[in-house]
Design a protein around this motif. Structure first.
Motif, PDB file in Angstrom:
ATOM      1  N   LEU A  66      41.064 -29.387  -3.155  1.00 58.27           N
ATOM      2  CA  LEU A  66      39.992 -28.728  -3.126  1.00 58.27           C
ATOM      3  C   LEU A  66      39.598 -27.425  -3.783  1.00 58.27           C
ATOM      4  O   LEU A  66      40.416 -26.924  -3.112  1.00 58.27           O
ATOM      5  CB  LEU A  66      39.085 -29.076  -2.613  1.00 58.27           C
ATOM      6  CG  LEU A  66      38.361 -30.677  -1.981  1.00 58.27           C
ATOM      7  CD1 LEU A  66      37.337 -30.844  -0.801  1.00 58.27           C
ATOM      8  CD2 LEU A  66      38.330 -31.250  -2.537  1.00 58.27           C
ATOM      9  N   LEU A  67      38.796 -27.039  -4.687  1.00 56.49           N
ATOM     10  CA  LEU A  67      38.668 -25.628  -4.505  1.00 56.49           C
ATOM     11  C   LEU A  67      37.215 -25.294  -4.479  1.00 56.49           C
ATOM     12  O   LEU A  67      36.676 -25.800  -4.795  1.00 56.49           O
ATOM     13  CB  LEU A  67      38.493 -25.233  -5.718  1.00 56.49           C
ATOM     14  CG  LEU A  67      38.499 -23.832  -6.171  1.00 56.49           C
ATOM     15  CD1 LEU A  67      38.979 -22.582  -5.590  1.00 56.49           C
ATOM     16  CD2 LEU A  67      38.824 -22.854  -7.655  1.00 56.49           C
ATOM     17  N   LEU A  68      37.256 -24.678  -3.344  1.00 52.88           N
ATOM     18  CA  LEU A  68      35.696 -24.465  -2.390  1.00 52.88           C
ATOM     19  C   LEU A  68      35.415 -22.806  -3.104  1.00 52.88           C
ATOM     20  O   LEU A  68      36.056 -22.121  -2.560  1.00 52.88           O
ATOM     21  CB  LEU A  68      36.019 -24.241  -1.241  1.00 52.88           C
ATOM     22  CG  LEU A  68      35.887 -25.692  -0.799  1.00 52.88           C
ATOM     23  CD1 LEU A  68      35.362 -25.795   0.925  1.00 52.88           C
ATOM     24  CD2 LEU A  68      35.108 -27.120  -1.082  1.00 52.88           C
ATOM     25  N   ALA A  69      34.969 -22.658  -3.761  1.00 48.59           N
ATOM     26  CA  ALA A  69      34.181 -20.905  -3.830  1.00 48.59           C
ATOM     27  C   ALA A  69      32.923 -20.930  -3.518  1.00 48.59           C
ATOM     28  O   ALA A  69      32.107 -21.343  -4.787  1.00 48.59           O
ATOM     29  CB  ALA A  69      34.708 -20.506  -4.880  1.00 48.59           C
ATOM     30  N   SER A  70      32.861 -19.374  -3.439  1.00 49.82           N
ATOM     31  CA  SER A  70      31.575 -18.339  -3.771  1.00 49.82           C
ATOM     32  C   SER A  70      31.359 -17.827  -4.489  1.00 49.82           C
ATOM     33  O   SER A  70      31.575 -17.282  -4.858  1.00 49.82           O
ATOM     34  CB  SER A  70      31.324 -18.027  -2.885  1.00 49.82           C
ATOM     35  OG  SER A  70      30.140 -17.141  -2.500  1.00 49.82           O
ATOM     36  N   VAL A  71      30.087 -18.083  -5.222  1.00 56.91           N
ATOM     37  CA  VAL A  71      30.361 -17.860  -7.488  1.00 56.91           C
ATOM     38  C   VAL A  71      28.681 -17.221  -7.208  1.00 56.91           C
ATOM     39  O   VAL A  71      28.129 -17.181  -6.294  1.00 56.91           O
ATOM     40  CB  VAL A  71      29.920 -19.150  -7.853  1.00 56.91           C
ATOM     41  CG1 VAL A  71      30.440 -17.778  -9.780  1.00 56.91           C
ATOM     42  CG2 VAL A  71      31.796 -19.476  -8.080  1.00 56.91           C
ATOM     43  N   LYS A  72      28.901 -15.772  -8.066  1.00 53.72           N
ATOM     44  CA  LYS A  72      27.552 -15.431  -8.316  1.00 53.72           C
ATOM     45  C   LYS A  72      27.398 -15.979  -9.915  1.00 53.72           C
ATOM     46  O   LYS A  72      27.789 -14.827 -10.438  1.00 53.72           O
ATOM     47  CB  LYS A  72      27.900 -13.572  -7.584  1.00 53.72           C
ATOM     48  CG  LYS A  72      26.304 -12.965  -7.965  1.00 53.72           C
ATOM     49  CD  LYS A  72      26.679 -11.213  -6.986  1.00 53.72           C
ATOM     50  CE  LYS A  72      27.889 -10.855  -7.452  1.00 53.72           C
ATOM     51  NZ  LYS A  72      28.155  -9.138  -7.601  1.00 53.72           N
ATOM     52  N   TYR A  73      26.258 -15.790  -9.997  1.00 50.53           N
ATOM     53  CA  TYR A  73      25.563 -15.312 -10.904  1.00 50.53           C
ATOM     54  C   TYR A  73      24.144 -14.961 -11.699  1.00 50.53           C
ATOM     55  O   TYR A  73      23.486 -15.842 -11.178  1.00 50.53           O
ATOM     56  CB  TYR A  73      25.859 -17.288 -11.652  1.00 50.53           C
ATOM     57  CG  TYR A  73      25.045 -17.718 -13.381  1.00 50.53           C
ATOM     58  CD1 TYR A  73      25.912 -17.504 -13.690  1.00 50.53           C
ATOM     59  CD2 TYR A  73      24.373 -17.824 -13.381  1.00 50.53           C
ATOM     60  CE1 TYR A  73      25.668 -17.428 -15.333  1.00 50.53           C
ATOM     61  CE2 TYR A  73      23.745 -18.472 -15.094  1.00 50.53           C
ATOM     62  CZ  TYR A  73      24.249 -17.966 -16.124  1.00 50.53           C
ATOM     63  OH  TYR A  73      23.897 -18.337 -17.160  1.00 50.53           O
ATOM     64  N   ALA A  74      24.121 -14.688 -12.844  1.00 49.60           N
ATOM     65  CA  ALA A  74      22.830 -13.493 -12.910  1.00 49.60           C
ATOM     66  C   ALA A  74      22.105 -13.245 -11.372  1.00 49.60           C
ATOM     67  O   ALA A  74      20.520 -13.872 -11.573  1.00 49.60           O
ATOM     68  CB  ALA A  74      21.578 -15.169 -13.512  1.00 49.60           C
ATOM     69  N   GLY A  75      22.496 -12.885 -10.452  1.00 48.25           N
ATOM     70  CA  GLY A  75      21.572 -11.853  -9.093  1.00 48.25           C
ATOM     71  C   GLY A  75      22.248 -13.396  -8.077  1.00 48.25           C
ATOM     72  O   GLY A  75      21.370 -13.055  -7.011  1.00 48.25           O
TER      73      GLY A  75
END
Length: 342
Positions: A66-75
């Protein structure tokens, strides 16, 4: 910068091969949710998605990751879950998505539950070619939040805690800039070089690829240097501008044809000649792919029917799974050219 997404955001790869790994993955997801400020309801939804994804790997493939990621997009911020295995795939996808149906003798609610709970959901599971499941859950229930049109994966060399590869996407205005940096070698010093390139993009996201490459060259002088690829997408002109130094693979896939983009020899930060920026037509819906040299270049979308239409994160994960060399950090970034009205 609010409109910058990168592989330097919190993320964790988790191997799934035993029942205890399901709980470990769920706990990692809850930690990410707490860091992101998700409320109890959203956090609970994430826990179910992770549990179902990990359990499905064990039941149907025996092992995976599994890849768990916190991602930011358009604020806005979200958590993304990628479940990757090399198992038998799914022979009848429509049937498998129906609640109460399971080839493993269980309740069969896994994929259905994930699809209902996730804000965005996609999967790729051709028979005999493994399964990749993608789920995205925004920090707050979305109200018109645009769907992300890019996705990437970044896997450190086995035994390393940091990746010498890094990717980023910046969209300060109508243009979208993609960057991939591959620090020389691997480990912490390589990671420092790659991070320096991403900081430069964050500071001057409006710069054209040729100018931005020169800015990175200056910023990386105190480091061991890096290979670098920068692509700027212009949705209005339906054009891509590109500058590359070193052995990062860059290509455009449109109308069933993959066009490889040329990079210059050299090391950004140390030995780099003048880099010229090149322009290429890039129609709406075309895929733009950047891959570090940890990924072989001998892949072909014809070997993966329907993959080009899947979520960019799934495309990146499949290429990483099947074409990683296994002796270096490995990264893939995939973006879709928006239409002129988007």
């Amino acid at each position: 910068m609010e409109n910058l997404s990168s592989s330097l955001e919190p993320a964790e790869w988790i191997s799934i091969s035993h029942a205890s790994d399901v709980g470990a993955a769920r706990r990692s997801g809850q930690l990410l949710a707490a860091q992101l400020g998700m409320n109890e309801t959203r956090s609970g939804q994430l826990a179910i998605i992770i549990s179902e994804a990990a359990t499905n790997i064990l039941k149907h493939a025996g092992e995976g990751r599994l890849l768990l990621a916190s991602v930011k997009y358009a604020g806005e911020r979200c958590i993304e879950v990628l479940a990757i295995d090399d198992g038998p795939g799914i022979a009848n996808l429509q049937l498998a998505m129906t609640d109460g149906v399971s080839s493993a003798g269980t309740a069969g609610t896994g994929l259905g539950a994930m699809r209902r709970l996730a804000d965005q959901f996609d999967l790729y599971a051709p028979a005999g070619k493994g399964t990749v499941v993608f789920a995205r859950l925004w920090r707050n229930a979305p109200t018109g939040t645009p769907a992300k049109r890019y996705g990437g994966v970044c896997l450190p060399l086995a035994g390393e805690t940091e990746s010498g590869d890094a990717w980023a996407v910046a969209h300060p205005g109508k243009h979208i800039t993609l960057m991939m940096a591959d620090g020389l070698g691997h480990g912490p010093e390589a990671a420092k070089a790659a991070a320096a390139a991403l900081r430069t993009l964050s500071a001057v996201p409006q710069q054209a690829p040729q100018t931005l490459t020169a800015s990175c060259h200056e910023a990386l002088r105190p480091t061991r240097g890096a290979a670098l690829a920068i692509a700027t997408l212009d949705p209005v002109a339906q054009q891509l501008s590109f500058a590359g130094v070193g052995n990062i693979s860059a290509s455009i896939y449109a109308d069933g044809v993959r066009r490889q983009l040329m990079s210059y020899n050299g090391i950004v930060g140390h030995n780099m000649r003048t880099v010229r920026e090149l322009q290429f037509p890039c129609p709406a819906g075309a895929l733009v792919l950047l891959a570090s040299d940890g990924i072989t270049t001998q892949w072909d979308f014809n070997q993966y029917p329907g993959l080009a239409a899947r979520a960019p994160a799934i495309i990146a994960a499949v290429l990483l799974r099947d074409h990683s060399r296994g002796r270096d950090d490995a990264s893939v970034l995939v973006a879709v050219m928006p239409g002129s009205e988007e």
